[in-house]
Motif scaffolding. Structure first.
Motif, short mmCIF file in Angstrom:
data_model
loop_
_atom_site.label_atom_id
_atom_site.label_comp_id
_atom_site.label_asym_id
_atom_site.label_seq_id
_atom_site.Cartn_x
_atom_site.Cartn_y
_atom_site.Cartn_z
N VAL A 1 -6.02 -0.43 -7.34
CA VAL A 1 -4.13 -1.39 -7.22
C VAL A 1 -3.35 -0.79 -5.86
N ALA A 2 -4.00 0.55 -5.58
CA ALA A 2 -3.24 1.21 -4.01
C ALA A 2 -3.70 0.33 -3.36
N ILE A 3 -5.59 -0.03 -3.03
CA ILE A 3 -6.51 -0.04 -2.33
C ILE A 3 -5.26 -1.88 -1.49
N ALA A 4 -5.37 -2.21 -3.14
CA ALA A 4 -4.84 -3.47 -2.90
C ALA A 4 -3.37 -4.01 -2.87
N VAL A 5 -3.38 -2.92 -2.48
CA VAL A 5 -1.29 -3.35 -2.25
C VAL A 5 -1.30 -2.27 -0.58
N SER A 6 -2.27 -1.81 -0.05
CA SER A 6 -2.39 -1.55 1.27
C SER A 6 -2.93 -2.73 1.93
N LEU A 7 -3.33 -3.44 1.79
CA LEU A 7 -3.73 -4.02 2.34
C LEU A 7 -3.22 -6.04 2.53
N GLN A 8 -2.67 -5.80 1.53
CA GLN A 8 -1.63 -6.95 1.04
C GLN A 8 -1.12 -7.56 2.59
N PRO A 9 -0.97 -6.97 3.61
CA PRO A 9 0.15 -6.80 4.98
C PRO A 9 -1.30 -7.44 6.16
N TRP A 10 -2.18 -6.20 5.66
CA TRP A 10 -3.31 -6.19 6.67
C TRP A 10 -3.98 -7.35 6.34
N ARG A 11 -3.94 -8.24 4.99
CA ARG A 11 -4.66 -9.87 5.25
C ARG A 11 -4.02 -11.04 5.58
N ALA A 12 -2.50 -10.43 5.22
CA ALA A 12 -1.33 -11.37 6.01
C ALA A 12 -1.28 -11.63 7.34
N PHE A 13 -0.46 -10.83 8.06
CA PHE A 13 -0.84 -10.53 8.71
C PHE A 13 -1.63 -9.45 10.19
N GLN A 14 -2.82 -9.02 9.74
CA GLN A 14 -3.64 -8.59 10.55
C GLN A 14 -3.14 -7.65 11.24
N PRO A 15 -2.25 -6.64 10.85
CA PRO A 15 -1.21 -5.31 11.80
C PRO A 15 -2.53 -4.95 12.24
N ASP A 16 -1.85 -3.84 14.35
CA ASP A 16 -2.43 -3.03 13.93
C ASP A 16 -2.64 -1.52 13.68
N GLY A 17 -2.73 -1.67 12.24
CA GLY A 17 -2.32 0.16 11.98
C GLY A 17 -2.26 -0.26 9.96
N VAL A 18 -3.58 -0.08 9.13
CA VAL A 18 -2.90 -0.62 7.86
C VAL A 18 -3.02 1.24 6.96
N ILE A 19 -1.41 1.57 6.55
CA ILE A 19 -1.00 2.46 6.25
C ILE A 19 -1.64 2.88 4.64
N LEU A 20 -1.14 3.93 4.30
CA LEU A 20 -1.65 4.61 2.62
C LEU A 20 -0.47 4.06 1.82
N PHE A 21 -0.97 3.26 0.97
CA PHE A 21 0.41 2.66 0.47
C PHE A 21 0.46 4.09 -0.78
#
Length: 350
Positions: free
Chosen positions: A56-76
């Protein structure tokens, strides 16, 4: 230190290498403003479930990555997550934040606290960070995060968030020896936790001293900086090449003091003009920030103008573009998308 162009942009900028545009991510980029997150929250209503069940935490952490491709992906996660592993029982109430069941008020309670052992106390951290690194590869930088000693002590002593911090200030000003022992224990455990996050895959770690801005400068010098520095010094003994970021909420009056903490990068909030912050911090300190999260309620032209203004004032070295604090829950997702698109179109002139 060798320059590797294969490393992700944010990591290179955080190390002080020359890059062709500012890297960009957002604090609280995984969260309530995203429909995907609200949907998941219905299935997992407890914050601790969402942050402590790896899938679940991995899925949440990756939601903005999949949507916007930010340069930083932070641990939820949450800054209080390690507290149970030190012997402080807590929960995180939806919309209210951390609740500490037996607030720390006595010498005996401080004596009973023990050093965090992340492998056994936080078994979910390793699979989350390992998976995030695998998922984003070199396309983005994986960020870890922790709370700073003063802020964790404020939660532990107050028992919850506070507007006045009168309980911990009472302790600070009438029985400081107990508080200093508590802060030292937090510093030692947080250092262990930062090292562990790095070993599990975090490439940059941000420390949140959310409530240190509630201290007067002289009290900040006594109760906040020495313990921030203790954490950073301990981490740098074993992991000297991992960039460390410091955030203090409401830090306009404290910037110069923050620079003495040993952090590599100082987060600047929107109450300071970025050009002024650069002048005050000096040319060797890297910065992160500092757009007002409220700007994302404005028009696209307004957002673009503010982003460009911030980047211009920060200069073409050692700047990570971010909000001055977390993205607000009601923010339109499309404006978040536009913020990232705008940031990525900026290029530094050679």
């Amino acid at each position: 230190m060798g320059v590797s162009s294969n490393d992700p942009l944010l990591l290179r900028a955080a190390r002080g290498e020359q890059v062709d545009r500012p890297p960009v991510w957002m604090m609280r980029q995984a969260g309530r403003y995203m429909k995907a997150y609200r949907d998941l929250r219905e299935k997992y209503p407890s914050f601790r479930e969402r942050s402590e069940i790896p899938d679940v935490a991995i899925a949440v952490s990756l939601q903005p990555w999949r949507a916007f491709q930010p340069d930083g992906v932070i641990l939820f996660s949450d800054i209080v997550t390690p507290l149970p592993g030190m012997g402080i029982d807590m929960d995180i109430a939806e919309g209210k934040g951390p609740i500490i069941f037996n607030p720390i008020r006595t010498q005996q309670q401080v004596d009973q606290l023990h050093l965090l052992e992340p492998d056994t106390a936080l078994p979910f951290i390793k699979p989350i960070l390992t998976s995030l690194r695998e998922e984003v590869g070199n396309q983005s930088t994986v960020l870890g995060f922790v709370g700073a000693p003063w802020t964790l002590a404020a939660y532990a002593v107050e028992g919850k968030g506070s507007k006045t911090y009168s309980v911990i200030k009472n302790m600070a000003f009438s029985d400081p020896s107990i508080l200093h022992q508590l802060l030292k224990k937090f510093a030692e455990s947080i250092a262990v936790y930062v090292r562990y996050q790095i070993d599990c895959g975090a490439q940059v770690v941000q420390m949140f001293d959310s409530w240190a801005g509630q201290l007067s400068p002289q009290d900040y010098d006594t109760f906040a900086v020495p313990y921030q520095k203790m954490v950073f010094d301990l981490v740098k003994q074993t992991h000297p090449n991992t960039p460390l970021i410091l955030l203090v909420t409401g830090s306009a009056g404290l910037l110069e003091r923050m620079a003495t903490s040993g952090a590599d990068i100082i987060t600047v909030d929107w109450t300071v003009d970025m050009a002024d912050a650069r002048t005050r911090l000096g040319e060797n300190i890297k910065v992160q920030g500092n757009l007002d999260p409220g700007v994302l309620f404005g028009s696209q032209d307004f957002i673009r103008d503010r982003v460009i203004d911030t980047v211009r004032k920060a200069g073409n070295w050692g700047h990570i573009l971010n909000l001055g604090h977390g993205v607000l829950p009601e923010t339109p997702e499309d404006n978040v998308r536009f913020f990232f698109e705008t940031a990525k179109q900026i290029t530094y002139l050679p």
